[in-house]
Design a protein around this motif. Structure first.
Motif, PDB file in Angstrom:
ATOM      1  N   MET A  60      30.289  25.305  40.160  1.00 18.43           N
ATOM      2  CA  MET A  60      31.679  25.235  39.707  1.00 18.43           C
ATOM      3  C   MET A  60      32.265  26.632  39.513  1.00 18.43           C
ATOM      4  SD  MET A  60      33.173  23.676  36.109  1.00 18.43           S
ATOM      5  CE  MET A  60      32.437  25.030  35.154  1.00 18.43           C
ATOM      6  N   TYR A  61      31.528  27.478  38.797  1.00 17.56           N
ATOM      7  CA  TYR A  61      32.026  28.835  38.547  1.00 17.56           C
ATOM      8  C   TYR A  61      32.133  29.643  39.840  1.00 17.56           C
ATOM      9  CZ  TYR A  61      31.639  28.391  33.459  1.00 17.56           C
ATOM     10  OH  TYR A  61      31.815  28.031  32.147  1.00 17.56           O
ATOM     11  N   ARG A  62      31.150  29.493  40.715  1.00 20.41           N
ATOM     12  CA  ARG A  62      31.182  30.243  41.974  1.00 20.41           C
ATOM     13  C   ARG A  62      32.390  29.823  42.825  1.00 20.41           C
ATOM     14  NH1 ARG A  62      26.457  29.379  43.434  1.00 20.41           N
ATOM     15  NH2 ARG A  62      25.504  31.363  42.855  1.00 20.41           N
ATOM     16  N   LYS A  63      32.648  28.528  42.868  1.00 20.53           N
ATOM     17  CA  LYS A  63      33.785  28.018  43.643  1.00 20.53           C
ATOM     18  C   LYS A  63      35.106  28.532  43.081  1.00 20.53           C
ATOM     19  CE  LYS A  63      35.835  23.709  45.338  1.00 20.53           C
ATOM     20  NZ  LYS A  63      35.733  22.215  45.324  1.00 20.53           N
ATOM     21  N   GLU A  64      35.242  28.532  41.757  1.00 22.34           N
ATOM     22  CA  GLU A  64      36.465  29.023  41.121  1.00 22.34           C
ATOM     23  C   GLU A  64      36.668  30.515  41.399  1.00 22.34           C
ATOM     24  OE1 GLU A  64      38.948  27.652  39.176  1.00 22.34           O
ATOM     25  OE2 GLU A  64      38.176  25.681  39.708  1.00 22.34           O
ATOM     26  N   ALA A  65      35.594  31.288  41.326  1.00 28.82           N
ATOM     27  CA  ALA A  65      35.692  32.736  41.555  1.00 28.82           C
ATOM     28  C   ALA A  65      36.076  33.035  42.995  1.00 28.82           C
ATOM     29  CB  ALA A  65      34.362  33.404  41.214  1.00 28.82           C
ATOM     30  N   ILE A  66      35.415  32.372  43.929  1.00 27.76           N
ATOM     31  CA  ILE A  66      35.715  32.605  45.348  1.00 27.76           C
ATOM     32  C   ILE A  66      37.137  32.171  45.676  1.00 27.76           C
ATOM     33  CG2 ILE A  66      35.118  31.888  47.710  1.00 27.76           C
ATOM     34  CD1 ILE A  66      32.194  31.740  46.775  1.00 27.76           C
ATOM     35  N   ASN A  67      37.572  31.072  45.080  1.00 33.52           N
ATOM     36  CA  ASN A  67      38.943  30.605  45.293  1.00 33.52           C
ATOM     37  C   ASN A  67      39.951  31.631  44.783  1.00 33.52           C
ATOM     38  OD1 ASN A  67      40.960  28.418  45.909  1.00 33.52           O
ATOM     39  ND2 ASN A  67      41.273  28.583  43.697  1.00 33.52           N
ATOM     40  N   TYR A  68      39.662  32.215  43.630  1.00 32.05           N
ATOM     41  CA  TYR A  68      40.553  33.245  43.063  1.00 32.05           C
ATOM     42  C   TYR A  68      40.596  34.479  43.966  1.00 32.05           C
ATOM     43  CZ  TYR A  68      41.952  37.157  40.101  1.00 32.05           C
ATOM     44  OH  TYR A  68      42.561  38.288  39.606  1.00 32.05           O
ATOM     45  N   ILE A  69      39.455  34.929  44.421  1.00 30.56           N
ATOM     46  CA  ILE A  69      39.380  36.134  45.252  1.00 30.56           C
ATOM     47  C   ILE A  69      40.100  35.936  46.580  1.00 30.56           C
ATOM     48  CG2 ILE A  69      37.795  37.657  46.521  1.00 30.56           C
ATOM     49  CD1 ILE A  69      35.723  37.092  44.276  1.00 30.56           C
ATOM     50  N   THR A  70      39.945  34.753  47.178  1.00 32.66           N
ATOM     51  CA  THR A  70      40.496  34.512  48.521  1.00 32.66           C
ATOM     52  C   THR A  70      41.968  34.109  48.516  1.00 32.66           C
ATOM     53  OG1 THR A  70      39.632  32.244  48.415  1.00 32.66           O
ATOM     54  CG2 THR A  70      38.269  33.911  49.516  1.00 32.66           C
ATOM     55  N   THR A  71      42.485  33.678  47.367  1.00 29.93           N
ATOM     56  CA  THR A  71      43.890  33.253  47.325  1.00 29.93           C
ATOM     57  C   THR A  71      44.807  34.253  46.647  1.00 29.93           C
ATOM     58  OG1 THR A  71      43.491  31.999  45.287  1.00 29.93           O
ATOM     59  CG2 THR A  71      43.295  30.804  47.387  1.00 29.93           C
ATOM     60  N   ASP A  72      44.251  35.162  45.871  1.00 30.81           N
ATOM     61  CA  ASP A  72      45.078  36.148  45.163  1.00 30.81           C
ATOM     62  C   ASP A  72      44.522  37.549  45.435  1.00 30.81           C
ATOM     63  OD1 ASP A  72      46.743  37.548  43.503  1.00 30.81           O
ATOM     64  OD2 ASP A  72      46.472  36.241  41.759  1.00 30.81           O
ATOM     65  N   TYR A  73      44.719  38.014  46.672  1.00 30.07           N
ATOM     66  CA  TYR A  73      44.137  39.290  47.099  1.00 30.07           C
ATOM     67  C   TYR A  73      44.617  40.466  46.258  1.00 30.07           C
ATOM     68  CZ  TYR A  73      43.037  36.586  51.317  1.00 30.07           C
ATOM     69  OH  TYR A  73      42.573  35.641  52.188  1.00 30.07           O
ATOM     70  N   SER A  74      45.896  40.509  45.973  1.00 28.05           N
ATOM     71  CA  SER A  74      46.461  41.675  45.278  1.00 28.05           C
ATOM     72  C   SER A  74      45.884  41.834  43.881  1.00 28.05           C
ATOM     73  CB  SER A  74      47.990  41.566  45.212  1.00 28.05           C
ATOM     74  OG  SER A  74      48.377  40.388  44.536  1.00 28.05           O
ATOM     75  N   THR A  75      45.884  40.737  43.108  1.00 23.72           N
ATOM     76  CA  THR A  75      45.373  40.813  41.737  1.00 23.72           C
ATOM     77  C   THR A  75      43.872  41.071  41.704  1.00 23.72           C
ATOM     78  OG1 THR A  75      47.076  39.234  41.069  1.00 23.72           O
ATOM     79  CG2 THR A  75      45.303  39.650  39.507  1.00 23.72           C
ATOM     80  N   SER A  76      43.135  40.409  42.604  1.00 26.67           N
ATOM     81  CA  SER A  76      41.686  40.597  42.626  1.00 26.67           C
ATOM     82  C   SER A  76      41.326  42.016  43.032  1.00 26.67           C
ATOM     83  CB  SER A  76      41.027  39.589  43.565  1.00 26.67           C
ATOM     84  OG  SER A  76      41.521  39.703  44.885  1.00 26.67           O
ATOM     85  N   THR A  77      42.149  42.626  43.907  1.00 22.56           N
ATOM     86  CA  THR A  77      41.921  44.016  44.299  1.00 22.56           C
ATOM     87  C   THR A  77      42.193  44.957  43.128  1.00 22.56           C
ATOM     88  OG1 THR A  77      42.555  43.536  46.577  1.00 22.56           O
ATOM     89  CG2 THR A  77      42.551  45.849  45.913  1.00 22.56           C
ATOM     90  N   ILE A  78      43.270  44.696  42.387  1.00 27.48           N
ATOM     91  CA  ILE A  78      43.584  45.493  41.190  1.00 27.48           C
ATOM     92  C   ILE A  78      42.456  45.369  40.167  1.00 27.48           C
ATOM     93  CG2 ILE A  78      45.143  45.668  39.207  1.00 27.48           C
ATOM     94  CD1 ILE A  78      47.424  44.836  41.121  1.00 27.48           C
ATOM     95  N   ASN A  79      41.894  44.170  40.066  1.00 27.29           N
ATOM     96  CA  ASN A  79      40.796  43.948  39.118  1.00 27.29           C
ATOM     97  C   ASN A  79      39.556  44.764  39.468  1.00 27.29           C
ATOM     98  OD1 ASN A  79      42.111  42.299  37.345  1.00 27.29           O
ATOM     99  ND2 ASN A  79      41.245  40.392  38.093  1.00 27.29           N
ATOM    100  N   ILE A  80      39.338  44.986  40.761  1.00 25.33           N
ATOM    101  CA  ILE A  80      38.204  45.819  41.181  1.00 25.33           C
ATOM    102  C   ILE A  80      38.376  47.228  40.618  1.00 25.33           C
ATOM    103  CG2 ILE A  80      37.133  46.965  43.172  1.00 25.33           C
ATOM    104  CD1 ILE A  80      37.570  44.392  44.743  1.00 25.33           C
ATOM    105  N   VAL A  81      39.600  47.746  40.711  1.00 24.88           N
ATOM    106  CA  VAL A  81      39.893  49.079  40.179  1.00 24.88           C
ATOM    107  C   VAL A  81      39.718  49.081  38.659  1.00 24.88           C
ATOM    108  CG1 VAL A  81      41.643  50.887  39.957  1.00 24.88           C
ATOM    109  CG2 VAL A  81      41.497  49.548  42.074  1.00 24.88           C
ATOM    110  N   LYS A  82      40.191  48.029  38.011  1.00 20.09           N
ATOM    111  CA  LYS A  82      40.051  47.920  36.552  1.00 20.09           C
ATOM    112  C   LYS A  82      38.586  47.890  36.148  1.00 20.09           C
ATOM    113  CE  LYS A  82      44.336  45.486  35.301  1.00 20.09           C
ATOM    114  NZ  LYS A  82      44.868  44.214  34.743  1.00 20.09           N
ATOM    115  N   LYS A  83      37.796  47.117  36.863  1.00 21.48           N
ATOM    116  CA  LYS A  83      36.378  46.985  36.524  1.00 21.48           C
ATOM    117  C   LYS A  83      35.649  48.308  36.731  1.00 21.48           C
ATOM    118  CE  LYS A  83      35.857  43.110  38.962  1.00 21.48           C
ATOM    119  NZ  LYS A  83      35.186  41.942  39.577  1.00 21.48           N
TER     120      LYS A  83
END
Length: 285
Positions: free
Chosen positions: A174-197
């Motif tokens: 469940m968690y893996r599916k939610e994470a992958i869905n977030y990464i693949t559908t919201d590229y801009s925010t997930s990319t910003i999060n990489i910089v934040k992390k």
């Protein structure tokens, strides 16, 4: 004591006795290391394994010791399998083919009983653990870095009516599916999060209260500054040091930059920071 012994040996190999003694002093006075020394926990064990991995990677006399250390270490911290792959790549680049093969085979043999146990327990092939999905989700979700749930995960968890003995598998998927869905559908925010992390891992994690404590901030930025200076003064830092730094950074930007991950990584910075401090002292003499 064992960690300090190997820390001394590693530092002495590259920088000499003086820098080695400074490295031991740094390891002895860092507040978070003093705190963790009162109990046998993840940080001390992890530091010992990293020290052993570095030392026996450099020690080429017995090619079976390093794979055996990895075999035991991975059973404690499964993410070390990524470091194993990085180091196996290093040995492959150096054309140490037998060492590369042993690094892949021997740790796999250590993992075999665990894999068999998981198959018997869950009737599925699970080479490591069932927490990977959660760690991936906590670093990749629309709520916040470090978040545990969103509406979808809570709803799915409430509706779960399967075999409770296998709920770990359900949660992991469940968690893996939610994470992958977030990464693949919201590229801009997930990319910003990489910089934040990356920032949270290497500088200050504003989501962790302990990281905002001045007693933590001052020693960390002192060590970081000395490490950067040490790197700038010595361009021949061993590849194994850089590999471990890259490995921890990758873990943090892909998964979640927990404060303890930064603390676990610090042991590889200590020899470099000690060299930086020794260089500064020498300049003033």
């Amino acid at each position: 004591i064992a960690t300090m012994l190997y820390l001394f040996k590693i530092t002495n190999r590259f920088f000499g006795v003086r820098v080695s003694l400074i490295a031991l002093i740094i390891y002895s006075v860092v507040p978070e290391f003093i705190y963790t020394s009162y109990s046998i926990g993840t940080t001390q064990i992890y530091h010992l394994f990293l020290a052993l991995i570095i030392y026996y990677f450099l020690e080429s006399e017995n090619k079976y010791v390093l794979p055996a250390i990895f075999g035991v270490a991975i059973l404690f911290r499964f993410e070390l399998f990524l470091l194993l792959l990085i180091i196996a790549t290093l040995t492959l680049i150096k054309k140490q083919y037998s060492k590369t093969v042993l690094l892949l085979i021997i740790p796999s043999l250590f993992l075999t009983p665990w894999i068999i146990r998981n198959y018997q327990e869950f009737n599925q092939f699970i080479p490591f653990s069932t927490t990977g999905g959660l760690n991936l989700y906590r670093g990749n979700n629309e709520i916040m870095i470090g978040g545990w749930h969103n509406f979808n995960t809570l709803e799915k968890l409430n509706k779960f009516n399967g075999d409770t003995s296998k709920i770990e598998i359900f949660l992991d998927k469940m968690y893996r599916k939610e994470a992958i869905n977030y990464i693949t559908t919201d590229y801009s925010t997930s990319t910003i999060n990489i910089v934040k992390k990356f920032f949270f891992f290497w500088f200050i994690n504003q989501n962790e209260e302990k990281a905002l404590n001045i007693i933590y901030i001052i020693p960390w930025f002192t060590m970081l500054s000395l490490s950067i200076f040490g790197l700038s003064m010595n361009k021949k830092i061993p590849a194994i040091f850089l590999s471990i730094i890259i490995y921890h950074t990758l873990l943090s930007v892909v998964f979640i930059p927990l404060l303890r991950y930064q603390n676990m990584m610090k042991i590889v910075l200590i020899p470099i920071a000690a060299y930086g401090l020794a260089t500064l002292i020498k300049k003033k003499e």
